[in-house]
Every structure is written in C-alpha cells, then in structure tokens.
Write an enzyme that holds these catalytic residues in place. Structure first.
Site, PDB file in Angstrom:
ATOM      1  CD  GLU A  47       0.384   1.846  11.428  1.00 39.86           C
ATOM      2  OE1 GLU A  47      -0.532   2.787  11.205  1.00 39.86           O
ATOM      3  OE2 GLU A  47       1.632   2.169  10.751  1.00 39.86           O
ATOM      4  CG  ASP A  98      -1.186   3.835   3.538  1.00 43.28           C
ATOM      5  OD1 ASP A  98      -1.998   3.719   4.618  1.00 43.28           O
ATOM      6  OD2 ASP A  98      -0.797   2.561   3.107  1.00 43.28           O
ATOM      7  CG  HIS A  99       2.305   1.111   5.063  1.00 48.59           C
ATOM      8  ND1 HIS A  99       2.585   0.583   6.088  1.00 48.59           N
ATOM      9  CD2 HIS A  99       0.868   1.266   5.313  1.00 48.59           C
ATOM     10  CE1 HIS A  99       1.661   0.655   7.198  1.00 48.59           C
ATOM     11  NE2 HIS A  99       0.590   1.101   6.549  1.00 48.59           N
ATOM     12  CG  HIS A 108      -2.198  -0.793   1.002  1.00 45.68           C
ATOM     13  ND1 HIS A 108      -2.857  -1.118   1.868  1.00 45.68           N
ATOM     14  CD2 HIS A 108      -2.773  -1.078  -0.118  1.00 45.68           C
ATOM     15  CE1 HIS A 108      -4.095  -1.986   1.613  1.00 45.68           C
ATOM     16  NE2 HIS A 108      -3.976  -1.982   0.230  1.00 45.68           N
TER      17      HIS A 108
END
Lengths: 590, 369
Positions: free
Chosen positions: A203, A72-73, A70
């Site tokens: 997270e 956002d990683h 992803h």
C-alpha cells in the site's frame, strides 16, 4: 510467456478499500476484500464484475486471503461470499478470524439498524462466511492445493495483521496489507525474510509522508488529557476494544504515577473482559513487553485505573474514561458523551460527525445536543511511511515492486527512489488497471549420473566459466523433468538406436607416406586446437574428441593424400570446422 | 530509556507543540518555500542525496482550533536526486527554481520543481571559479530578473543573472578571505561575513565600498565566525557568532562599534564550525537562536545586553535531539541547522546529523503571566 498479473479492484482512484486480484502461474488469488467506509451505496464494495465476467467466483478463484480485521480490508467479505457467491477457502490469521466477525456485526448493526440501509449482509451471512475461513499461523506454509502455497508473516499494525507470501513453484508474490516498521508499546514491527519474491505488493497511501514520531503523538495525548484534568474537566476516550486501549492505559498509568496525579481513570468493564479474553488467546502476537507484563499480572490491573460504573458519569470533578465503541455511535460512550458534551471544560476524542466540525448533533428522539466540549482526534494506528516502505523492500529483496492506492503523478519521485535504490521496476496501477509482469521461472531438471560421468570422461575437464555443450534427451513425465543419455532414453522407450555418421574427404597435396601425413595432421591440429583433446592413435589415425581422421593415399595420384574425416551428428559443428580447417592445407614441415 | 521518558514528561511543560521526524538522510539546509513548505537536502558524499520539498503538517499551518486537524505528518510534495553533497540551498522567490551549492565540482546547480508531477529536476548549472575543496555560499536577489549572489572568498564574490548567467556585480578585490555567510537584505544590499569575523554590508549600486567592522587582528578573536542580519525591534540587528561561543551584536549604522560581546554557555568549541548558525526571530523582538555546538538549539533574548564579556543565559534550550535519539547511538548528534517559522513567533525547526528533524513551539517560562 509466463507472467504474473495484478489488478486492484474497486471503482475510481479512491483510497479506502483494499481488494487486489493476482494471477500467478495459472492460479487466481484475491487479496483482501475491503469496504469503503465513506460511501453508503454500492460504491463501498469493490467492483467484482471484473472477475465474475470469467464465470463463477468459486471456479475462478483458488483462494481469498484477508490481511487483518480493519473494515477497509475485510468489510465486504460477507457481501462477496454470500451475496455475490464464493465457496472456496478464505485464509486469515487466528486473531483476525476471531475479531473480524465482531467488527462486521458491529458495522452491520449500525448500517442496518441505525441507518436503515438495504442491500446489506445479514448476521447469518457473517456466520456463514466465517465458516469458510481457514486459520493460519505465522511462518507456517499452507498448501492451498498441489501447486499453490501461502505463508503469513508478522505485520505489526494491529493484532493479527499479517503479510502474505503466495507461491507457485518458483514464482512468488508478497502482499503486505497494512504494516508498520516501527514497534510500539503493544505490537512489534513487521518482519519478512529475504524471500526474493518476483513481486512485492504494498500500500502506498502513506508513502509520501514522513511520520511524526510515536513519542510526540503520545506526548500530545498526555498534554491534552492533563490540561483538561487540571481544569477540573472530564475526558472521554472512545476506543476500539483492543490494542490501542491497552497502549493508552499503560501510557496514562505511567504518567499518573510520575506526576502523582489523583484524578480517577476508568475503564468500561465490557472492554476489560473482551480485551483480556483476546489477549490471552493471542499473546504470541503481541509485543515482548506485553507478554512479560501479562505473565506477571492481569494486564488490566492498573493502580490508577478502575472499572467504570455508569453512576460515575454524574460525579463532579475531573476524570478520564475509556469506553466503547470507537465511533461513538451507541452504547456507553454515547451516554457519557451526552452528559458531558454541554460543558466546555470537557474533552472527548471522537469520530466523523464531530470531527467534521458539527457542533449541533441530533440524538434519538429529536433531541439536539450542542457540543461545547473540546474535541481532539488522535490517530495512533501506524502505517508504513516512505521510510518504512524502503525498509521492507530492503528486507524482502523483490524483483519488482507494485504500489497500490497512490496517485501515479504524485509518486514519480518515490518510484524513482525505489527503482534506483533497489534496481527493481516499480508499478503503480490505478483501480481496474492490470499490470502484467513477465517472469522467467526456472524449471529444475534432474540429470542422470551416467550422462554426467560420460561427459566428464570425454576428455578435458569442463571450464567452470565456459558453457559446455551437452547432448542428451529430456524426458518429461508427471511434472518431472529428467535429462538422460540418448541410449538410456531409447532403452526406456524400447526403441532401437540409430547412429548417424558423416564422412568428408579432404584432398591434400603431400608426397610423403600416409603415416607421415597423419603425423603432420596431428601436429597441426594439436597446435591449433588447444582446447580440444587431440590424439594420435597407434593405428595411425588422429582423433579430435570423437572425430576420426584417417589419411590414405589417393588411388590414382601418389602425390595426393586423402583425409577421411568422419563424425557423428552430435559433433557436427566441430566436424565442419575441422574440415574447413584441413581444407586450408597443412603448414610446411620445418 | 529513563532520561528520555523524564524529558518527555518535562516537555509537556516546556513546549506548546512538539513534533519529531526522521528523514532518510541528514540535512544541512532548511529553506522555506512560502510559509507552508520547506526544502531539505542530503550532504553525504559518494551517494545519491535527496532534495525534498516537504509540506508542514496541517496542524502547524492552522492558527487555531488545532484539535480538528489530525494531520501531524510531513508530506513529501516533491523530490529530486543530487549526485553530490548539498551544503547550501536557496529558493528563488516567485519561481519554481532552486539553486544549490555543494561538492565535488565547481558549479552551482539550478533545479526546477515540477508543476504537474512530484519531481525536482536539475535544469542548468552556473559556473564558479573556486578551488576544488571550497563551496560557494549562495543568496538570491529576487526580482523580475533574479540574481544569484555567490562566492567562497571575498575575491570571488559576484552576482550572476540567473537566466543569462552574465555577471552583474563583482567584488573586484584581491582579498582572499574565506566567506562563511552571505545574506541578501533588499533589492540592492547584501551582507557578508568571513570566517575571521570580518563582516560588511554592500550596496550593489556602487563599486565595492562596504561598510565594515574592524577586521579582527589575526590571533585575536580566533575561531570561526558567521553572522546574520535581521533583528526585529529596537536595538542591534546584526549578530555574529564565533565557534567558541562568543556572540557579538552590532548596529548596521556603525559596524565599528559593537553594541555588545557576550559569552554563551557552550560546553566546548563547535566541533564543526561550518555548521554554526545564528538566526533572528522574525516574530519576536530582540530574540535570536544559535546552534552548531552540540545537540541543542539555544534561544536568547538580547534586550538589555550591553557591554563586553558578559556571561549570558539562554531563554530556552531545545534538547530534543539528545533525548529523542531513536538510533540508539552512544554519542548525541550535532544540530546541523535551524530556522524560525515565518509566522508562528515561537516555532522553530531544527535538524541534526542523525537525520532527525524537529518542529517545536517553546513556552516562554520567563514571560509574565
């Protein structure tokens, strides 16, 4: 003081990009390198200046680990390695390695070609970045260097997602990335063994939520699709090429079968090929069920689902189409969307602009499209919620827990819950804030057999519950620790041994002969010092462990006896104690 | 898995909306805070139970255009820990206070929901004089000076001022009948129901002179009863439910003449009559729901019920707790409580002993289209 330091990077409290710096036993590891999808300027990248202050990234960092594909990683990875500058190893799982560059390139195209952004990484940079990648397998221990090792665990969530254990000696940190504790139709649930790390980093974006069940989400999806098709409308479902599409296909196929529905379902061919290709490669990463299905047949061979042809978009009547890409920016989805948007009978599942309520879209060539069709947003990507986090903490049994991406004030309850349930400390640093965890690493020391044997021979057997004082010499050589007897150490060093012996005189009033005094001393000490080995030797002397007591007559006063108490420096404590005990006098003989 | 799949497909037709959640611990309470939040609390013995303030998924709060709100999850807005089991929980309106009743211990616990953090903290207690194994039912008189109505028996029934803890009203009777429900109706009136089925309405401006129904003679009705007042629309507004499935409707103006007595189709007497619940729909006329017999919640339309001894059929039966059992247990769970959404007419929340929590909006298949 040995410690572990953790700093989440990035500007502000915003959730949206993962990038965490961990320092463990002198090693520095960067966990994930995500892009914030909401910003279109430099705020989308993590704040690397925090690390670059220490000098060159390649010298400072021992490795970079990416948990899954992803953006956002991993979205900032090419920027980080090629524009900021990092040449060290980048670790990730094989599926992640295969899929990352595709998503990065897709995103780059949209940002640069469609939106005209500057200061973005190029296609070549993506390629150069991926050259630094080292792929890892699940549960395989990878030696980054002599001291640092990492291991990947299955995380569920998306294909190839992993949780990582980072270990140096006896200190370890586990980073979860995004994970999911409930299995779904195509991926299993995350799992980790009782590895008892010093720290578990997880997270907490969804930590304060209780998730609606998968079944209900699917039900909703089916309901909306069914209603549209019943009305004679068309359904457009743009998906990311992998995973979810497969899952939704299985769902629709089952439903169509059960309800005996006739409306056609189409799947864009590009999608089929890509997905097939990746599933073949990464079958060990998928759910048990998928594996079975795949072995039996091509997983996209469905009874009711056929390959799509552009011409079909013009056909009248109801239909369902799965198309790429996920966000409706370009390609097949967009074309179909344009055709169908004006009809309110139709429905599409789409991204950003429309989600935010916009009903008029500007297309290429200044064409304005009015969106009359209904819009639904379906979120199937699974993250761990409060329950999931508790489950994982229970599995790994860490000493400490660190939550990233949550607001401390809003998670006081969760912090208490974790701390109480697992008796650990729970930390919640803000971006840019460093948490320091003191650790007490255990240092293994090898003890020589000779030394052990000698201690055993010293008399009474050691009590299992009581610590026993042991004298030896610690030799440290080549990161190796050994405990040997002093004589052995001296021999190895080629030094002569010196003995230190203390002698003390205690005067006692006793008119009897010295042999009798000695007997009295023996009886007295025997009754008082029950934990020690007290012996009366044939020559009249008394020993307590290695301490020697001899009775002699005073040279001038026959009524006084002199006790000579002597001991080696190792028995200083016992020697002093004995002396003061004897000075108190002997009990009267009965 | 098959029956579950079948039911899920059926559910497309039966429900407008359906959400299923797993709490970390089962709850016996579902108390509203406004129309967007609910409170739940655990009731396990020998462990720390959680009291949670949950915000409903946005989807359920918005009246229209639901498609644009992807939020389907509950948000844990506040949480707290209780050392004892919580059997009753009431929110004090217009404050940040909650009152809970449970075991062990003879007291009510008062909690405060923090404003600047997500913590629910215990702040004070209210002493109660009851025998060890009884827990008092609780209801709140909301006003500038809120009062807590509580009692486990008729004889110990009293109203206590929340702040000063002074008793402002007490039944003063020696009748030691066990209470099953207490309900505040307005600023001066409350309703009580005993386990025997004896119920009454009390005006706190007078000394104890409730208007009551005929006390069921011992050995008749049998079983254990609870009641709720509040029906909307013309017709009887008090419903009393017995543990063998009998439902009695009463008009508050004449409690001695029940309007109807019917038998609901329940497969067995309730295995835990303390969990019996009967609730009136705030948004529908003459509609009520019952639970506490098995894993279902049954909804009834009581219009045109009359007479005694009739068999009735539910308008709707929620079976989600049977089929969505994710724990793989052999026995179906027991519904512990349910409640109606204050604004959405056909939406209910139900909780079961397997810690599941459902939010469902049922389709009235009988309604003329």
């Amino acid at each position: 003081m040995p410690e572990i330091r953790v700093t989440p990077l990035g500007a502000g409290q915003d959730v949206g990009r993962s990038c965490i710096l961990v320092s463990i036993a002198g090693k520095n590891v960067m966990l994930d390198c995500g892009m914030h999808m909401g910003f279109s300027d430099d705020r989308r990248f993590p704040d690397f200046s925090y690390i670059t202050r220490s000098g060159r990234l390649t010298d400072f960092l021992d490795c970079v680990i990416i948990s899954h594909f992803h953006l956002d990683h991993c979205g900032a990875l090419p920027y980080f390695s090629e524009m900021v500058g990092y040449d060290g190893p980048i670790y990730m799982t094989q599926p992640t390695q295969a899929i990352c560059p595709i998503l990065l390139e897709d995103y780059r195209k949209i940002a640069v070609d469609k939106k005209g952004e500057a200061n973005f990484f190029t296609s070549q940079m993506i390629k150069d970045c991926m050259k630094k990648v080292v792929a890892v397998h699940l549960h395989q221990t990878v030696q980054v260097d002599d001291e640092l090792e990492i291991k990947a665990y299955y995380a569920g969530h998306v294909l190839g997602a992993a949780m990582f254990q980072i270990k140096v000696g006896s200190e370890s940190v586990v980073y979860t990335g995004d994970y999911n504790m409930t299995p779904d139709r195509h991926l299993g649930a995350a799992w980790i063994d009782k590895c008892r790390p010093n720290l578990l980093i997880t997270e907490s974006t969804y930590a304060t939520t209780i998730r609606d069940s998968k079944r209900c989400r699917e039900r909703d999806f089916l309901k909306k699709v069914h209603e549209t098709v019943e009305r004679g409308g068309k359904v457009l479902i743009p998906v990311f090429a992998l995973g979810r599409a497969q899952e939704l296909c299985i769902l629709l196929e089952t439903f169509w079968e059960r309800m005996d529905l006739k409306a056609p379902i189409y799947f864009s061919t590009g999608l089929t090929e890509k997905a097939n290709h990746y599933y073949k490669l990464f079958i060990p990463w998928t759910n048990q069920k998928i594996r079975k299905t795949f072995v039996q047949r091509n997983m996209f061979e469905f009874k009711h689902i056929k390959a799509f042809d552009r011409a079909f978009a013009d056909s009248p009547g109801p239909m369902v189409v799965f198309a790429t890409p996920g966000m409706l920016h370009a390609g097949q989805s967009l074309q179909i969307f344009r055709k169908w948007a004006g009809n309110e009978k139709n429905m599409g599942t789409v991204g950003h602009k429309i989600l935010s309520g916009q009903r008029k879209l500007e297309m290429e060539g200044r064409q304005v499209l009015e969106v009359k069709m209904q819009v639904e947003y379906m979120s199937f990507s699974a993250h761990a919620d409060a329950k999931g986090i508790m489950q994982l903490v229970g599995q790994a049994e860490p000493e400490n827990v660190l939550l990233v991406h949550g607001e401390a004030k809003k998670m006081e309850f969760l912090k208490q819950k974790i701390e109480q349930e697992f008796r650990v400390s729970c930390y919640m640093p803000a971006n840019g804030e460093t948490v320091t965890l003191p650790t007490s690493p255990s240092i293994p020391v090898g003890i020589s057999l000779g030394l052990l044997k000698r201690e055993m021979a010293q008399g009474l057997l050691p009590d299992a519950k009581k610590p026993r004082l042991l004298h030896g010499t610690l030799i440290m050589k080549d990161s190796n620790f050994r405990l040997v007897s002093s004589e052995q150490a001296l021999k190895e060093l080629g030094l002569a041994e010196h003995q230190l012996r203390f002698t003390c005189r205690v005067h006692l009033h006793d008119t009897r002969k010295e042999q009798e005094t000695a007997v009295r001393v023996y009886s007295h000490l025997k009754s008082v010092l029950k934990d020690h080995c007290v012996q009366h030797l044939p020559d009249g002397s008394v020993t307590v462990e290695s301490i020697l007591i001899q009775a002699a007559a005073h040279s001038e006063d026959p009524g006084t006896k002199v006790l000579l108490v002597s001991w080696t420096y190792q028995d200083e404590e016992l020697g002093s104690y004995l002396t003061s005990l004897l000075k108190k006098g002997l009990p009267q003989a009965s | 898995m098959e029956p579950a799949e079948d039911w899920l497909v059926e559910s497309l037709r039966l429900y407008q909306d359906f959400h299923a959640f797993d709490l970390s611990g089962a709850t016996r309470v579902l108390e509203w805070i406004g129309d967007k939040g609910i409170l739940v609390a655990g009731y396990e013995s020998l462990k720390k139970n959680e009291i949670l303030h949950l915000i409903l998924p946005l989807r359920l709060s918005v009246k229209e255009n639901q498609g644009l709100f992807p939020e389907r999850d509950f948000k844990v807005r506040h949480g707290g820990f209780s050392d004892r089991s919580v059997f009753d929980l009431k929110y004090v309106p217009d404050t940040r206070l909650l009152v809970t009743s449970g075991l062990p211990g003879c007291y009510l616990q008062v909690w405060q929901v923090a404003e600047d953090s997500d913590v629910i903290k215990a702040v004070s207690t209210i002493d109660v004089r009851e025998e060890g194994r009884l827990w008092p039912r609780v209801a709140i008189f909301s006003s500038a000076a809120p009062g807590v109505l509580h009692g486990a028996r008729l004889s110990s029934l009293k109203v206590v001022d929340l702040e000063s803890q002074k008793t402002t009203y007490s039944s003063g009777v020696s009748d030691d009948e066990l209470l099953s429900s207490l309900q505040v109706l307005d600023a001066d009136t409350f309703a009580f129901c005993c386990t025997s089925g004896h119920l009454g309405l009390v005006d706190t401006r007078q000394k104890w002179t409730p208007s009551e129904n005929l006390r069921p003679s011992s050995g008749s009705a049998g079983g254990r009863w609870c009641a709720e007042a509040g029906g909307r629309g013309p017709g009887p507004s008090i419903a009393s439910l017995g543990s063998d499935g009998q439902l009695c409707l009463l008009d508050p103006r004449d409690l001695c003449q029940p309007v109807s007595l019917v038998q609901c189709p329940v497969s067995m007497p309730s295995p835990d009559p303390e969990l019996l619940r009967v609730t009136w729909a705030p948004g529908l006329d003459n509609c009520l729901a019952i639970s506490g017999f098995d894993a279902t919640v049954q909804v009834y339309d009581v219009t045109s019920w009359g007479g005694m001894g009739r068999q009735v059929e539910p308008l709707f039966t929620h079976k989600g707790h049977i089929f969505l059992d994710g724990n793989g247990m052999d026995t179906a769970p027991l519904v512990t409580t349910h409640t109606w959404h204050p604004c959405k007419p056909r939406t209910l929340l139900s909780a079961a002993s397997d810690a599941s929590l459902h939010v469902w909006d049922w389709v009235d298949l009988h309604a003329a289209r």
